[in-house]
Design a protein around this motif. Structure first.
Motif, PDB file in Angstrom:
ATOM      1  N   ILE A 219       0.864  -1.180   0.000  1.00 54.97           N
ATOM      2  CA  ILE A 219       0.000   0.000   0.000  1.00 54.97           C
ATOM      3  C   ILE A 219       0.895   1.223   0.000  1.00 54.97           C
ATOM      4  O   ILE A 219       1.598   1.502   0.974  1.00 54.97           O
ATOM      5  CB  ILE A 219      -0.945   0.013   1.217  1.00 54.97           C
ATOM      6  CG1 ILE A 219      -1.802  -1.250   1.238  1.00 54.97           C
ATOM      7  CG2 ILE A 219      -1.834   1.260   1.177  1.00 54.97           C
ATOM      8  CD1 ILE A 219      -2.681  -1.386   2.463  1.00 54.97           C
ATOM      9  N   CYS A 220       0.884   1.945  -1.106  1.00 53.95           N
ATOM     10  CA  CYS A 220       1.776   3.088  -1.270  1.00 53.95           C
ATOM     11  C   CYS A 220       1.240   4.304  -0.522  1.00 53.95           C
ATOM     12  O   CYS A 220       0.012   4.512  -0.416  1.00 53.95           O
ATOM     13  CB  CYS A 220       1.933   3.420  -2.750  1.00 53.95           C
ATOM     14  SG  CYS A 220       3.251   4.604  -3.077  1.00 53.95           S
ATOM     15  N   ASN A 221       2.143   5.115  -0.029  1.00 55.42           N
ATOM     16  CA  ASN A 221       1.756   6.347   0.655  1.00 55.42           C
ATOM     17  C   ASN A 221       1.063   7.310  -0.297  1.00 55.42           C
ATOM     18  O   ASN A 221       1.313   7.311  -1.510  1.00 55.42           O
ATOM     19  CB  ASN A 221       2.985   7.025   1.253  1.00 55.42           C
ATOM     20  CG  ASN A 221       3.591   6.223   2.382  1.00 55.42           C
ATOM     21  OD1 ASN A 221       2.950   5.343   2.949  1.00 55.42           O
ATOM     22  ND2 ASN A 221       4.838   6.522   2.710  1.00 55.42           N
ATOM     23  N   GLU A 258      -6.907   9.923  -6.437  1.00 52.05           N
ATOM     24  CA  GLU A 258      -7.743  11.092  -6.161  1.00 52.05           C
ATOM     25  C   GLU A 258      -6.861  12.278  -5.779  1.00 52.05           C
ATOM     26  O   GLU A 258      -5.915  12.146  -4.991  1.00 52.05           O
ATOM     27  CB  GLU A 258      -8.720  10.792  -5.025  1.00 52.05           C
ATOM     28  CG  GLU A 258      -9.591  11.968  -4.595  1.00 52.05           C
ATOM     29  CD  GLU A 258     -10.648  12.349  -5.630  1.00 52.05           C
ATOM     30  OE1 GLU A 258     -11.340  13.356  -5.413  1.00 52.05           O
ATOM     31  OE2 GLU A 258     -10.768  11.642  -6.651  1.00 52.05           O
ATOM     32  N   VAL A 259      -7.177  13.440  -6.330  1.00 52.51           N
ATOM     33  CA  VAL A 259      -6.436  14.650  -5.999  1.00 52.51           C
ATOM     34  C   VAL A 259      -7.131  15.352  -4.836  1.00 52.51           C
ATOM     35  O   VAL A 259      -8.337  15.607  -4.894  1.00 52.51           O
ATOM     36  CB  VAL A 259      -6.356  15.597  -7.209  1.00 52.51           C
ATOM     37  CG1 VAL A 259      -5.628  16.887  -6.841  1.00 52.51           C
ATOM     38  CG2 VAL A 259      -5.658  14.903  -8.370  1.00 52.51           C
ATOM     39  N   PRO A 260      -6.420  15.656  -3.758  1.00 52.80           N
ATOM     40  CA  PRO A 260      -7.054  16.312  -2.609  1.00 52.80           C
ATOM     41  C   PRO A 260      -7.409  17.758  -2.921  1.00 52.80           C
ATOM     42  O   PRO A 260      -6.920  18.334  -3.900  1.00 52.80           O
ATOM     43  CB  PRO A 260      -5.980  16.233  -1.521  1.00 52.80           C
ATOM     44  CG  PRO A 260      -4.700  16.134  -2.262  1.00 52.80           C
ATOM     45  CD  PRO A 260      -5.001  15.382  -3.516  1.00 52.80           C
ATOM     46  N   PRO A 261      -8.262  18.375  -2.106  1.00 49.57           N
ATOM     47  CA  PRO A 261      -8.614  19.790  -2.313  1.00 49.57           C
ATOM     48  C   PRO A 261      -7.378  20.692  -2.295  1.00 49.57           C
ATOM     49  O   PRO A 261      -6.365  20.386  -1.656  1.00 49.57           O
ATOM     50  CB  PRO A 261      -9.526  20.105  -1.116  1.00 49.57           C
ATOM     51  CG  PRO A 261     -10.024  18.795  -0.635  1.00 49.57           C
ATOM     52  CD  PRO A 261      -8.945  17.801  -0.943  1.00 49.57           C
ATOM     53  N   ASN A 294      -9.799   5.816  -5.600  1.00 52.40           N
ATOM     54  CA  ASN A 294      -9.846   6.949  -4.681  1.00 52.40           C
ATOM     55  C   ASN A 294      -9.687   6.402  -3.269  1.00 52.40           C
ATOM     56  O   ASN A 294     -10.624   5.843  -2.699  1.00 52.40           O
ATOM     57  CB  ASN A 294     -11.170   7.695  -4.834  1.00 52.40           C
ATOM     58  CG  ASN A 294     -11.327   8.821  -3.812  1.00 52.40           C
ATOM     59  OD1 ASN A 294     -10.418   9.087  -3.019  1.00 52.40           O
ATOM     60  ND2 ASN A 294     -12.470   9.479  -3.829  1.00 52.40           N
ATOM     61  N   LEU A 295      -8.514   6.549  -2.704  1.00 48.93           N
ATOM     62  CA  LEU A 295      -8.211   5.996  -1.387  1.00 48.93           C
ATOM     63  C   LEU A 295      -8.091   7.084  -0.326  1.00 48.93           C
ATOM     64  O   LEU A 295      -7.614   6.825   0.782  1.00 48.93           O
ATOM     65  CB  LEU A 295      -6.907   5.188  -1.436  1.00 48.93           C
ATOM     66  CG  LEU A 295      -6.881   4.026  -2.435  1.00 48.93           C
ATOM     67  CD1 LEU A 295      -5.531   3.323  -2.380  1.00 48.93           C
ATOM     68  CD2 LEU A 295      -8.012   3.042  -2.166  1.00 48.93           C
ATOM     69  N   TYR A 307     -11.486   1.628   5.048  1.00 47.25           N
ATOM     70  CA  TYR A 307     -12.601   0.757   4.674  1.00 47.25           C
ATOM     71  C   TYR A 307     -12.479   0.341   3.201  1.00 47.25           C
ATOM     72  O   TYR A 307     -12.590  -0.844   2.875  1.00 47.25           O
ATOM     73  CB  TYR A 307     -13.924   1.475   4.917  1.00 47.25           C
ATOM     74  CG  TYR A 307     -15.143   0.644   4.576  1.00 47.25           C
ATOM     75  CD1 TYR A 307     -15.632  -0.297   5.477  1.00 47.25           C
ATOM     76  CD2 TYR A 307     -15.789   0.786   3.350  1.00 47.25           C
ATOM     77  CE1 TYR A 307     -16.743  -1.072   5.165  1.00 47.25           C
ATOM     78  CE2 TYR A 307     -16.894   0.019   3.029  1.00 47.25           C
ATOM     79  CZ  TYR A 307     -17.363  -0.910   3.941  1.00 47.25           C
ATOM     80  OH  TYR A 307     -18.457  -1.683   3.627  1.00 47.25           O
ATOM     81  N   ARG A 308     -12.208   1.309   2.339  1.00 46.34           N
ATOM     82  CA  ARG A 308     -12.098   1.000   0.909  1.00 46.34           C
ATOM     83  C   ARG A 308     -10.868   0.139   0.627  1.00 46.34           C
ATOM     84  O   ARG A 308     -10.918  -0.804  -0.178  1.00 46.34           O
ATOM     85  CB  ARG A 308     -12.041   2.297   0.106  1.00 46.34           C
ATOM     86  CG  ARG A 308     -12.031   2.085  -1.393  1.00 46.34           C
ATOM     87  CD  ARG A 308     -12.315   3.360  -2.137  1.00 46.34           C
ATOM     88  NE  ARG A 308     -13.708   3.760  -1.964  1.00 46.34           N
ATOM     89  CZ  ARG A 308     -14.268   4.796  -2.604  1.00 46.34           C
ATOM     90  NH1 ARG A 308     -13.549   5.506  -3.460  1.00 46.34           N
ATOM     91  NH2 ARG A 308     -15.512   5.097  -2.403  1.00 46.34           N
TER      92      ARG A 308
END
Length: 327
Positions: A219-221, A258-261, A294-295, A307-308
């Motif tokens: 699981i990559c950062n 997913e790109v954060p805000p 989207n993690l 959860y995802r």
């Protein structure tokens, strides 16, 4: 603790916040969890207890126990409470002191963890990667050596490699047996050089993972870490692991797409942290199958959506089990 043989046996390896976040999500699913936790921490309360009592550092173990436990919110608050006052007491967490006390009572660090696991009614088992007094060191690109897990990211220098003293410390036997029996082995998320690699550098650990008949997932950062992985892509993380312990360790890697805000990206950029880019072709060249989703789970800080991620882990592990059983 009686094992749930009908459930997939998942071994999670790491330390720090990343492992605890993952375990909080995974324990909600029908799985048999074993957590293998780094014992290279030398900072804060853990470092003081390590020096004063010649015991493995309890901090990461404490966080994992709480993450896997069924506890009342008040009990968790007490266990994580850090004393602000008191000569010799200030800076220590209650949970660290409790682990230290349990070790003195039982005479053994692993037994202390087992007894606390029973008291806290945790979902699964927790083992240190090694019971030896392990120190993490880093050779920097300029040839200098930095000693101590807490000092390495603060050195201001680029890391060439990390290594343990003593070299190849003896692994905790039950941790190795859990890897051999695992249906799924999860490495990460967590600090690459100071949480992930200290586990994999324990004698025989990487070879046992490589040889296990399990689905192996990295699981990559989500973000780079200043002082450790500045400018790293996803494949760079895997390459560093393979440079240290050999190739072909992972079947899959889970990546955030997913790109954060903008306000969160700016906040992290001010701390010299940026998104880890998922360079898929390079990952596949390493023999690792990338899975993107989207993690993100974000409030004031970015965290993995445990959860995802857990749903992806179960899907992959069950798929491997069906292959293995010829279904």
């Amino acid at each position: 603790m009686k094992r749930k043989k009908q459930y997939p046996r998942i071994v999670c390896i790491g330390g720090g916040t990343g492992l605890s976040v993952l375990l909080r999500g995974l324990k909600k699913f029908p799985v048999d969890i074993t957590a293998i936790v780094t014992v290279a921490d030398d900072g804060g309360s853990s470092g003081r207890l390590r020096n004063d009592l010649q015991m493995p550092p309890p901090g990461d173990i404490r966080n994992v126990l709480i993450a896997m436990a069924d506890t009342e919110p008040l009990l968790e608050k007490v266990f994580q409470h850090r004393f602000q006052n008191g000569d010799g007491l200030a800076g220590h967490t209650f949970g660290n002191l409790m682990i230290a006390a349990m070790q003195e009572i039982t005479g053994d660090f692993t037994t202390a963890i087992k007894e606390l696991s029973r008291v806290l009614a945790i979902h699964g088992r927790v083992f240190p990667a090694s019971e030896q007094d392990v120190v993490l060191l880093a050779e920097m690109m300029d040839g200098s050596i930095v000693k101590g897990e807490s000092k390495i990211p603060k050195s201001g220098k680029k890391i060439r490699r990390v290594f343990l003293h003593p070299p190849s410390p003896k692994p905790q036997e039950e941790a190795i047996e859990a890897i051999r029996q695992a249906d799924g082995i999860i490495v990460g998320p967590g600090s690459l050089y100071t949480s992930i690699l200290p586990n994999l550098l324990v004698k025989g650990m990487a070879d046992e993972i490589r040889n296990a008949n399990a689905c192996k997932i990295y699981i990559c950062n989500i973000m780079t870490q200043h002082g450790e992985t500045d400018g790293f892509s996803a494949s760079d993380h895997i390459k560093v692991i393979y440079d240290h312990v050999g190739p072909e360790l992972f079947d899959f890697t889970l990546l955030n797409n997913e790109v954060p805000p903008s306000f969160l990206k700016e906040r992290y950029a001010s701390s010299q942290q940026n998104m880890v880019l998922p360079d898929l072709e390079e990952i596949m060249r390493l023999g690792c199958h990338p899975i993107m989703d989207n993690l993100l789970l974000y409030r004031s800080l970015l965290r993995h959506d445990a959860y995802r991620i857990s749903k992806h882990i179960l899907r992959l592990v069950r798929g491997r089990l069906r292959e293995f059983q010829g279904v």
